[in-house]
Design a protein around this motif. Structure first.
Motif, mmCIF file in Angstrom:
data_model
loop_
_atom_site.group_PDB
_atom_site.id
_atom_site.type_symbol
_atom_site.label_atom_id
_atom_site.label_comp_id
_atom_site.label_asym_id
_atom_site.label_seq_id
_atom_site.Cartn_x
_atom_site.Cartn_y
_atom_site.Cartn_z
ATOM 1 N N GLU A 19 0.851 -1.185 0.000
ATOM 2 C CA GLU A 19 0.000 0.000 0.000
ATOM 3 C C GLU A 19 0.891 1.241 0.000
ATOM 4 O OE1 GLU A 19 -3.168 -0.119 -0.345
ATOM 5 O OE2 GLU A 19 -3.687 -2.160 0.247
ATOM 6 N N ASN A 20 0.290 2.388 -0.359
ATOM 7 C CA ASN A 20 1.041 3.644 -0.318
ATOM 8 C C ASN A 20 1.157 4.195 1.093
ATOM 9 O OD1 ASN A 20 1.503 3.807 -3.061
ATOM 10 N ND2 ASN A 20 -0.416 4.850 -3.464
ATOM 11 N N PHE A 21 0.507 3.550 2.039
ATOM 12 C CA PHE A 21 0.491 4.054 3.405
ATOM 13 C C PHE A 21 0.704 2.885 4.356
ATOM 14 C CE2 PHE A 21 -3.710 3.159 1.775
ATOM 15 C CZ PHE A 21 -4.224 2.280 2.697
ATOM 16 N N PRO A 22 1.238 3.144 5.535
ATOM 17 C CA PRO A 22 1.467 2.052 6.494
ATOM 18 C C PRO A 22 0.143 1.538 7.054
ATOM 19 C CG PRO A 22 1.978 4.173 7.498
ATOM 20 C CD PRO A 22 1.681 4.450 6.054
ATOM 21 N N VAL A 23 0.017 0.229 7.152
ATOM 22 C CA VAL A 23 -1.188 -0.372 7.710
ATOM 23 C C VAL A 23 -0.830 -1.023 9.042
ATOM 24 C CG1 VAL A 23 -3.017 -2.074 7.398
ATOM 25 C CG2 VAL A 23 -2.159 -0.788 5.423
ATOM 26 N N ALA A 24 -1.418 -0.527 10.125
ATOM 27 C CA ALA A 24 -1.164 -1.078 11.459
ATOM 28 C C ALA A 24 0.330 -1.174 11.746
ATOM 29 C CB ALA A 24 -1.828 -2.444 11.602
ATOM 30 N N SER A 25 1.075 -0.128 11.393
ATOM 31 C CA SER A 25 2.523 -0.163 11.546
ATOM 32 C C SER A 25 2.927 0.037 12.993
ATOM 33 C CB SER A 25 3.163 0.929 10.685
ATOM 34 O OG SER A 25 3.084 2.194 11.337
ATOM 35 N N TRP A 26 4.238 -0.106 13.229
ATOM 36 C CA TRP A 26 4.775 0.038 14.588
ATOM 37 C C TRP A 26 4.620 1.459 15.110
ATOM 38 C CZ3 TRP A 26 8.572 3.638 15.201
ATOM 39 C CH2 TRP A 26 9.252 4.042 14.044
ATOM 40 N N LEU A 27 4.364 2.425 14.218
ATOM 41 C CA LEU A 27 4.172 3.801 14.674
ATOM 42 C C LEU A 27 2.911 3.941 15.531
ATOM 43 C CD1 LEU A 27 5.073 5.777 11.425
ATOM 44 C CD2 LEU A 27 6.378 5.735 13.547
ATOM 45 N N LEU A 28 1.926 3.105 15.270
ATOM 46 C CA LEU A 28 0.672 3.177 16.025
ATOM 47 C C LEU A 28 0.849 2.612 17.433
ATOM 48 C CD1 LEU A 28 -1.991 1.962 13.442
ATOM 49 C CD2 LEU A 28 -1.862 4.241 14.456
ATOM 50 N N PRO A 29 0.047 3.104 18.381
ATOM 51 C CA PRO A 29 0.022 2.463 19.700
ATOM 52 C C PRO A 29 -0.328 0.983 19.546
ATOM 53 C CG PRO A 29 -1.160 4.545 19.757
ATOM 54 C CD PRO A 29 -0.849 4.272 18.310
ATOM 55 N N ALA A 30 0.326 0.142 20.311
ATOM 56 C CA ALA A 30 0.135 -1.306 20.172
ATOM 57 C C ALA A 30 -1.325 -1.713 20.307
ATOM 58 C CB ALA A 30 0.987 -2.038 21.202
ATOM 59 N N ALA A 31 -2.059 -1.035 21.176
ATOM 60 C CA ALA A 31 -3.465 -1.403 21.395
ATOM 61 C C ALA A 31 -4.331 -1.126 20.175
ATOM 62 C CB ALA A 31 -4.015 -0.645 22.607
ATOM 63 N N SER A 32 -3.900 -0.200 19.319
ATOM 64 C CA SER A 32 -4.701 0.164 18.152
ATOM 65 C C SER A 32 -4.451 -0.747 16.953
ATOM 66 C CB SER A 32 -4.403 1.610 17.734
ATOM 67 O OG SER A 32 -4.789 2.523 18.731
ATOM 68 N N ARG A 33 -3.271 -1.350 16.892
ATOM 69 C CA ARG A 33 -2.875 -2.078 15.683
ATOM 70 C C ARG A 33 -3.834 -3.209 15.310
ATOM 71 N NH1 ARG A 33 3.180 -2.741 17.799
ATOM 72 N NH2 ARG A 33 3.516 -0.525 18.224
ATOM 73 N N PRO A 34 -4.262 -4.065 16.245
ATOM 74 C CA PRO A 34 -5.190 -5.134 15.847
ATOM 75 C C PRO A 34 -6.500 -4.591 15.285
ATOM 76 C CG PRO A 34 -4.242 -5.579 18.008
ATOM 77 C CD PRO A 34 -3.885 -4.168 17.669
ATOM 78 N N HIS A 35 -7.012 -3.496 15.849
ATOM 79 C CA HIS A 35 -8.275 -2.933 15.377
ATOM 80 C C HIS A 35 -8.119 -2.371 13.961
ATOM 81 C CE1 HIS A 35 -9.926 -3.601 19.284
ATOM 82 N NE2 HIS A 35 -9.161 -2.701 19.871
ATOM 83 N N ILE A 36 -7.016 -1.667 13.709
ATOM 84 C CA ILE A 36 -6.770 -1.123 12.372
ATOM 85 C C ILE A 36 -6.607 -2.264 11.369
ATOM 86 C CG2 ILE A 36 -5.234 0.286 10.964
ATOM 87 C CD1 ILE A 36 -6.880 1.833 13.063
ATOM 88 N N ALA A 37 -5.921 -3.314 11.774
ATOM 89 C CA ALA A 37 -5.742 -4.462 10.887
ATOM 90 C C ALA A 37 -7.076 -5.123 10.558
ATOM 91 C CB ALA A 37 -4.791 -5.475 11.520
ATOM 92 N N ALA A 38 -7.980 -5.222 11.534
ATOM 93 C CA ALA A 38 -9.297 -5.821 11.289
ATOM 94 C C ALA A 38 -10.091 -4.988 10.289
ATOM 95 C CB ALA A 38 -10.058 -5.948 12.605
#
Length: 288
Positions: A19-38
């Motif tokens: 993608e042209n943008f990071p998806v659920a990358s390490w920049l996000l708070p860990a708690a948010s990553r699974p939700h963004i990935a879903a």
């Protein structure tokens, strides 16, 4: 209870796609990553259903309608028909995310309406028509990301809408050749006629001077949306702010690359790579 197996499947899917943008990358708070990935996994699956060219249009529409019905069923507490399948895992994770983050299911319905439109609509007459598509295909993602992070302010939604519209438009110009082979053209026909461009040039895999004019026009309009969304990273701050900086800078960098090659995407599709890390990083540090 956190459905770790389902979220892990969504994270794997998110990291398998360019993608042209990071998806659920390490920049996000860990708690948010699974939700963004879903959220991403649900949208990615719907996009794939709409683009399944081997299937007739009515079959693709039926699959999208089924995907919507399964989502609503999962949100209402019904177990997916095959909970251990890839689709079942995505639905399990997303249903939990919607409940946990208090997400509006209507935003997912908007996304699906845009994917249905990809099946039925292959040309857009006006700029407003293209923006209406972006309103449903891209803007819901930005709002969902903000909701996951706990933001519900109208002013932030407006900036997020601008960035997401800009990213969607950038993807249109980047994927002009790919979309053309699928029978789609997102450049507004009114602007095509105004520039004196001819679709037959695209059929020959050529970006003529007239097509460069119209693509430079829409690229400039896209940059205006990036500019309108730029304050969002500073306003939200924190790790999400850095994720937004990376997303914004990456999108602008793709536009730069498109303009540098004269929009000749039939010869090569500009993509971000390691050579873009330094300029993107510089923009993230100094451009906000």
């Amino acid at each position: 209870m956190v459905d770790r197996v389902a979220y892990a499947a969504c994270l794997r899917l998110a990291r398998q796609h360019y993608e042209n943008f990071p998806v659920a990358s390490w920049l996000l708070p860990a708690a948010s990553r699974p939700h963004i990935a879903a959220i991403y996994a649900f949208a990615r699956t719907a996009d794939d259903l709409a683009d399944e060219g081997a299937l007739a249009a009515d079959r693709r529409l039926a699959l999208l309608d089924s995907w919507r019905a399964q989502l609503h069923g999962a949100v209402q507490g019904r177990t997916p028909a095959d909970p251990a399948s890839d689709d079942g895992l995505i639905l399990r994770a997303l249903a939990e995310t919607i409940r946990t983050c208090r997400l509006d299911v209507g935003l997912f319905d908007d996304l699906l309406s845009a994917f249905r439109q990809d099946v039925t609509t292959h040309r857009y007459e006006s700029w407003d028509d293209v923006l209406d598509y972006c309103r449903r295909s891209a803007n819901p993602i930005g709002r969902l990301v903000l909701r996951v992070a706990g933001h519900r302010e109208t002013v932030l939604d407006a900036h997020a809408d601008a960035i997401c519209t800009a990213l969607q438009l950038t993807n249109f110009w980047q994927d002009l050749a790919r979309d053309w082979t699928m029978g789609r053209l997102y450049v507004p026909l009114s602007l095509v006629r105004c520039a004196g461009a001819d679709e037959s040039d695209l059929g020959r895999g050529q970006i003529s001077a007239a097509w460069r004019r119209v693509l430079l026009d829409v690229s400039g309009r896209t940059r205006a949306f990036f500019a309108a969304g730029r304050p969002l990273a500073r306003l939200v701050g924190g790790r999400l702010g850095w994720e937004l900086r990376a997303t914004w800078a990456g999108g602008v960098r793709v536009l730069d690359r498109l303009e540098a090659v004269g929009f000749d995407v039939f010869r090569a599709r500009p993509m971000l790579g390691w050579g873009d890390v330094v300029p993107i990083g510089r923009t993230m540090l100094r451009g906000f």
